[in-house]
Design an enzyme around this catalytic site. Structure first.
Site, short mmCIF file in Angstrom:
data_model
loop_
_atom_site.label_atom_id
_atom_site.label_comp_id
_atom_site.label_asym_id
_atom_site.label_seq_id
_atom_site.Cartn_x
_atom_site.Cartn_y
_atom_site.Cartn_z
N ASP A 1 0.88 -1.18 0.00
CA ASP A 1 0.00 0.00 0.00
C ASP A 1 0.92 1.23 0.00
OD1 ASP A 1 -2.35 1.64 0.36
OD2 ASP A 1 -1.86 1.81 2.48
N SER A 2 0.30 2.39 -0.10
CA SER A 2 1.09 3.62 -0.02
C SER A 2 1.51 3.92 1.42
CB SER A 2 0.27 4.78 -0.57
OG SER A 2 -0.96 4.84 0.13
N CYS B 1 -4.33 -1.44 -1.84
CA CYS B 1 -4.51 0.00 -2.02
C CYS B 1 -5.53 0.15 -3.13
CB CYS B 1 -3.17 0.64 -2.41
SG CYS B 1 -3.30 2.37 -2.89
N THR C 1 -6.34 2.86 -4.78
CA THR C 1 -5.85 3.72 -5.86
C THR C 1 -4.94 2.92 -6.79
OG1 THR C 1 -5.84 5.49 -4.21
CG2 THR C 1 -4.81 5.96 -6.33
N GLU D 1 -3.03 8.90 9.01
CA GLU D 1 -1.58 8.77 9.16
C GLU D 1 -1.08 9.59 10.36
OE1 GLU D 1 0.88 7.11 7.06
OE2 GLU D 1 -0.71 6.08 5.98
N CYS E 1 -11.05 2.93 0.37
CA CYS E 1 -9.64 3.26 0.56
C CYS E 1 -9.23 2.45 1.78
CB CYS E 1 -9.48 4.76 0.84
SG CYS E 1 -7.82 5.22 1.38
N HIS F 1 -7.27 2.89 4.03
CA HIS F 1 -7.11 3.64 5.29
C HIS F 1 -8.47 3.79 6.02
CE1 HIS F 1 -3.20 4.79 3.67
NE2 HIS F 1 -2.92 5.43 4.78
N1 DGL Z 1 -4.70 3.44 1.01
C1 DGL Z 1 -4.79 4.00 -0.31
C2 DGL Z 1 -6.04 3.52 -1.03
O1 DGL Z 1 -6.63 2.53 -0.66
C3 DGL Z 1 -4.72 5.45 -0.46
C4 DGL Z 1 -3.87 6.31 0.38
C5 DGL Z 1 -3.17 7.31 -0.49
O2 DGL Z 1 -3.78 8.26 -1.00
O3 DGL Z 1 -2.00 7.07 -0.69
O4 DGL Z 1 -6.45 4.12 -2.01
#
Ligand code: DGL
Length: 270
Positions: A11-12, A74, A76, A153, A185, A187
């Site tokens: 993930d990011s 992730c 995205t 975060e 997302c 997160h």
């Molecule tokens: N956790 C990432 C997602 O599911 C996004 C977080 C980010 O913008 O980097 O899209």
């Protein structure tokens, strides 16, 4: 013959740990190698081209660890890069969007589904695409929530600021009479309590992580890759910045103790 190779997950940042948690719960006995691209987060506001470049570097890094499957934890990166990765590696690759859409479609009663996610995920229209493939009558309402990721975060998931932002973002979807809201997302499951306060008890919150772990289990079984012996597990965690902060965060989310997280330079190694 048991395949003991680890599963690569990335993930990011910390969001993908919500997927790791589900994998650990639903698929015990598997080693996991996790990469969080904390130095380059957020992905949600970046272009498709950039997210594909980052994803390729991470996949190269994970492939060098002899993994047997990849989970793009992730939304995205799943929206922008899943097809690219699938065409470039010869191991199974699972994203989080399709499993999430499947679960949402089977959950909704009134056919009105809200999706919250990053700007990239919402603009890609990928959830609508999958949902309409499953049932063309479903109405989908998307809303990008760009401040949610930095709030998570920063450890502010339960803060009043986050609640105010959630009211502003999600209020618009409530006006559309949705009965199902996808946490699009990785997160966002960490904001579940705050989001629940905003939407009340009648709207079902869909966490794609649960269905993603199920999809992974199916693939491992189908391809003879499942390792259900109980070896001494040796999960490994890597980030591109802030290893200690990440380690502490991981220990608030995961069912196992994370003893060590390593900082690596993904641009050099990947
Ligand atoms: N956790 C990432 C997602 O599911 C996004 C977080 C980010 O913008 O980097 O899209």
């Amino acid at each position: 013959m048991i395949n003991k190779a680890p599963i690569g997950v990335f993930d990011s940042g910390v969001g993908g740990l919500t997927v790791v948690k589900e994998i650990m719960n639903q698929i015990p006995g598997e080693d996991i190698i996790y990469f969080g691209d904390t130095a380059r987060l957020p992905y949600g506001s970046k272009s498709k081209k950039t997210v594909i470049t980052y994803t390729r570097q991470i996949v190269r890094f994970l492939m060098n660890k002899d993994i047997k499957a990849i989970v793009i934890a992730c939304n995205t990166a799943s929206a922008f890069a899943l097809e690219t990765v699938k065409s470039e590696v010869d191991i199974p690759v699972i994203g989080v969007v399709k499993p999430g859409a499947k679960l949402a479609a089977s959950t909704t009663q009134n056919g009105r589904i809200g999706i919250i996610g990053t700007e990239g995920t919402i603009q890609s229209g990928i959830y609508s695409e999958f949902l309409r493939e499953i049932n063309p009558k479903i109405k989908v309402y998307g809303k990008a929530c760009p401040l949610f990721v930095p709030l998570v975060e920063e450890g502010l998931a339960d803060d009043s600021v986050t609640f105010e932002m959630a009211k502003r973002y999600i209020g618009l979807l409530l006006e559309k009479h949705i009965d199902t809201l996808v946490l699009g997302c990785t997160h966002y499951p960490l904001l579940r309590e705050t989001i629940r306060k905003v939407v009340g008890e009648d709207i079902v919150l869909v966490n794609p992580a649960y269905e993603t772990a199920k999809a992974l289990l199916d693939v491992l079984r189908d391809q003879g890759l499942r390792n259900d012996s109980t070896p001494k597990l040796n999960h490994k965690f890597y980030v591109s910045d802030g290893a200690e902060k990440f380690r502490q965060f991981a220990n608030t989310i995961l069912p196992c103790e994370v003893m060590e997280t390593k900082d690596i330079n993904i641009e050099e190694l990947g």
